[in-house]
Design an enzyme around this catalytic site. Structure first.
Site, mmCIF file in Angstrom:
data_model
loop_
_atom_site.group_PDB
_atom_site.id
_atom_site.type_symbol
_atom_site.label_atom_id
_atom_site.label_comp_id
_atom_site.label_asym_id
_atom_site.label_seq_id
_atom_site.Cartn_x
_atom_site.Cartn_y
_atom_site.Cartn_z
ATOM 1 C CG MET A 267 90.165 -13.478 50.308
ATOM 2 S SD MET A 267 89.039 -14.590 49.489
ATOM 3 C CE MET A 267 87.576 -14.345 50.421
ATOM 4 C CG ASN B 112 89.164 -1.686 63.182
ATOM 5 O OD1 ASN B 112 89.996 -1.072 62.499
ATOM 6 N ND2 ASN B 112 88.226 -1.075 63.886
ATOM 7 N N GLY B 113 89.816 -6.170 61.895
ATOM 8 C CA GLY B 113 90.318 -7.532 62.109
ATOM 9 C C GLY B 113 91.640 -7.722 61.372
ATOM 10 C CG HIS B 114 91.707 -7.803 57.133
ATOM 11 N ND1 HIS B 114 90.442 -7.380 56.839
ATOM 12 C CD2 HIS B 114 91.810 -9.068 56.638
ATOM 13 C CE1 HIS B 114 89.792 -8.319 56.177
ATOM 14 N NE2 HIS B 114 90.604 -9.373 56.052
ATOM 15 C CB SER C 169 85.074 -8.571 53.943
ATOM 16 O OG SER C 169 86.394 -8.511 54.395
HETATM 17 O O1 PAF Z 1 90.326 -15.825 55.333
HETATM 18 C C1 PAF Z 1 90.488 -15.336 54.200
HETATM 19 O O2 PAF Z 1 90.391 -14.127 53.977
HETATM 20 C C2 PAF Z 1 90.812 -16.268 53.046
HETATM 21 O O3 PAF Z 1 90.167 -17.486 53.190
HETATM 22 C C3 PAF Z 1 92.319 -16.469 52.819
HETATM 23 C C4 PAF Z 1 92.985 -17.146 54.007
HETATM 24 C C5 PAF Z 1 92.966 -15.114 52.564
HETATM 25 C C6 PAF Z 1 92.557 -17.359 51.606
HETATM 26 O O4 PAF Z 1 92.023 -16.802 50.456
#
Ligand code: PAF
EC number: 6.3.2.1
Length: 509
Positions: free
Chosen positions: A29, A34-36, A188
């Site tokens: 989203m 850093n997690g992403h 976030s």
């Molecule tokens: O974990 C998230 O950021 C959200 O729940 C996801 C999996 C992107 C779905 O909108």
């Protein structure tokens, strides 16, 4: 590959038609941290698939309008971060692309048992919204792999369930919760925290991590004590629960791995954190008849998962070797029990990382594979005293877990609480063919196929009908019939099953 940004659903469909590679999908989203980055880079390092990151703030998963409005939006930075960490394609749809008013997109429901626990009790409809958007995105993108963080463990369970329920051909790959310098999980929402609020969540996370450490020693947890400590700091607790990690029902005494999960409120921000409590490291039990490929597969799994390889067959063979060497009459029960008391069998890795077997300090790795040993091992392993002695030895080796054991009674007798039980088998035809082409077994090469089949049938009958610890499939074992599969395919299948059951986080000390 050229870096691409796609925004419309038709663009995704066109793009997909023109690539000839599988897709790794990392849904987000935005407001990437850093997690992403760890998710994107893990996908990049896993395979040579195309990596697609989606950035979409899904309104359906917000139960509070203000929360949705305040959700941090940092799209320019997100694009830079995604591309510089391994994304090939970024999909940035808007609401109308994901939920076109004329298409009547079906709203999904998350399963009640999983979604009503933990966060579900306060965030009504949240997991339904997550299921709806992820299902829609998967149908548009058609990925091979879906990368998700274990930080949102409940979400991960619900999405695994969605994939099973909808029979989607997608593998979920998870990464451990990523923590900031002060131990709090990256989220976030952390940008909303004041200094004081951050201090409170740091205290909360450190209490969970402490509980995990204590549990390793004490094998018990006192929730009230933790709640008292948090309350003394005026931390507003939404929930703190000790649960089974997969069903999210109350943890039971016999659970080796359990989940301690909590949510707290800091001002306007709600934060979640969890740890996995473990009595010992995981155990994989692999049972099956002769010729099913057990040894080869088990060795490779041990290597790939960095687990100890426990070859119980080698222990029976080593004992048989000693009986021959010392001319022990194994039919004399009383004498046998006295002799067993002084026997020590150990496995050691040599300089080439090969496992050596020692019995009473004799290295017998090679010798125990001889035909002479093969001809008596079955008899020796059916003696009650021998069986009891070696099962105890095997349990001692497995006390702290972290191993994969192969044999015929591992899942039923030696480690009945193993986290993953596999029953590996193959048809008689296939096993006979394998034995005939096995270069190590010269005698089998000279026997014709039909005779080999009869010998295998006879061995199966003996193994399955002996009085003590017969070869049987444990009720909770997963049967894998290896006919037509390569060794690597079988190994990967078992590793996928393991990863599905065991949180990656349990590997962190
Ligand atoms: O974990 C998230 O950021 C959200 O729940 C996801 C999996 C992107 C779905 O909108």
């Amino acid at each position: 590959m050229n870096k691409v940004i796609l925004r419309k659903t038709e663009e995704i469909e066109n793009w997909r038609r023109n690539i000839n590679s599988e897709i790794n999908f990392i849904p987000t989203m935005g407001n990437l941290h850093n997690g992403h980055i760890k998710l994107i880079s893990t996908a990049k390092n896993d395979n040579s698939n195309v990596n697609l990151v989606s950035i979409f703030i899904n309104p359906l998963q917000f139960d509070n309008k203000l929360d949705l409005e305040h959700y941090p939006k940092t799209i320019d930075d997100d694009i830079k971060i995604s591309f510089s960490n391994g994304a090939d394609v970024i999909f940035i749809p808007n609401n109308e692309d994901i939920y076109p008013p004329n298409k009547n997109i079906k709203l999904l429901k998350a399963p009640i048992d999983l979604s009503s626990a933990l966060c579900g009790s306060n965030r009504i409809g949240h997991f339904d919204g997550v299921c709806t958007v992820v299902y829609r995105l998967i149908n548009l993108i058609k990925p091979k792999n879906l990368y998700l963080g274990e930080k949102d463990w409940q979400q991960l369970l619900i999405l695994k369930n969605l994939i099973l329920r909808k029979k989607l051909n997608v593998a979920i790959k998870s990464i451990p919760t990523q923590r900031d310098f002060d131990g709090i999980p990256l989220s976030s929402r952390n940008v909303h925290l004041s200094k004081n609020e951050r201090e409170l969540i740091r205290f909360f996370s450190s209490e969970l991590l402490k509980a995990k450490k204590n549990f390793q020693q004490e094998k018990r947890i006192n929730l009230d004590e933790i709640i008292k400590k948090l309350s003394a700091k005026k931390i507003s607790i939404e929930y703190l629960e000790h649960l089974h990690p997969h069903t999210l029902q109350k943890a039971r005494l016999e659970d080796n791995i359990s989940l301690l999960a909590g949510a707290i409120r800091c001002g306007e921000t709600r934060l979640i954190d969890h740890v996995f409590l473990m009595k010992r490291r995981p155990i994989i039990a692999i049972d099956g008849p002769a010729g099913s490929g057990k040894s080869t597969v088990t060795k490779l799994i041990a290597k790939k998962l960095k687990l100890l390889y426990l070859d119980t067959g080698a222990m029976y063979r080593a004992l048989s070797w000693l009986m021959i060497k010392e001319s022990i009459d194994y039919k004399k029960e009383k004498k046998l029990q006295n002799i067993l008391k002084d026997i020590s069998i150990v496995f050691k890795s040599n300089t080439n990382s090969h496992q050596e077997v020692y019995i009473n300090n004799y290295c017998v790795t090679e010798e125990i594979r001889s035909q002479k040993i093969s001809s008596i091992v079955s008899k020796i392993s059916s003696i009650k005293e021998v069986r009891n002695f070696l099962v105890e030895e095997q349990r001692k080796i497995g006390e702290s877990g972290g191993l994969v054991a192969e044999g015929r009674d591992i899942g039923t007798t030696v480690f009945p609480h193993a986290e993953l039980k596999i029953f590996l088998t193959a048809s008689i035809d296939e096993r006979a063919k394998r034995r005939q082409s096995d270069n190590n077994s010269k005698d089998s090469q000279e026997i014709d196929l039909n005779t080999l089949k009869e010998l295998i049938k006879k061995r199966d009958f003996e193994d399955s009908n002996r009085e003590i610890s017969p070869l049987t499939k444990a009720n909770d074992a997963i049967e894998i019939i290896t006919d037509g599969y390569t060794i690597n395919e079988v190994v990967n299948k078992i590793i996928d099953l393991y990863n599905d059951k065991i949180p990656k986080e349990t590997e962190i000390k």
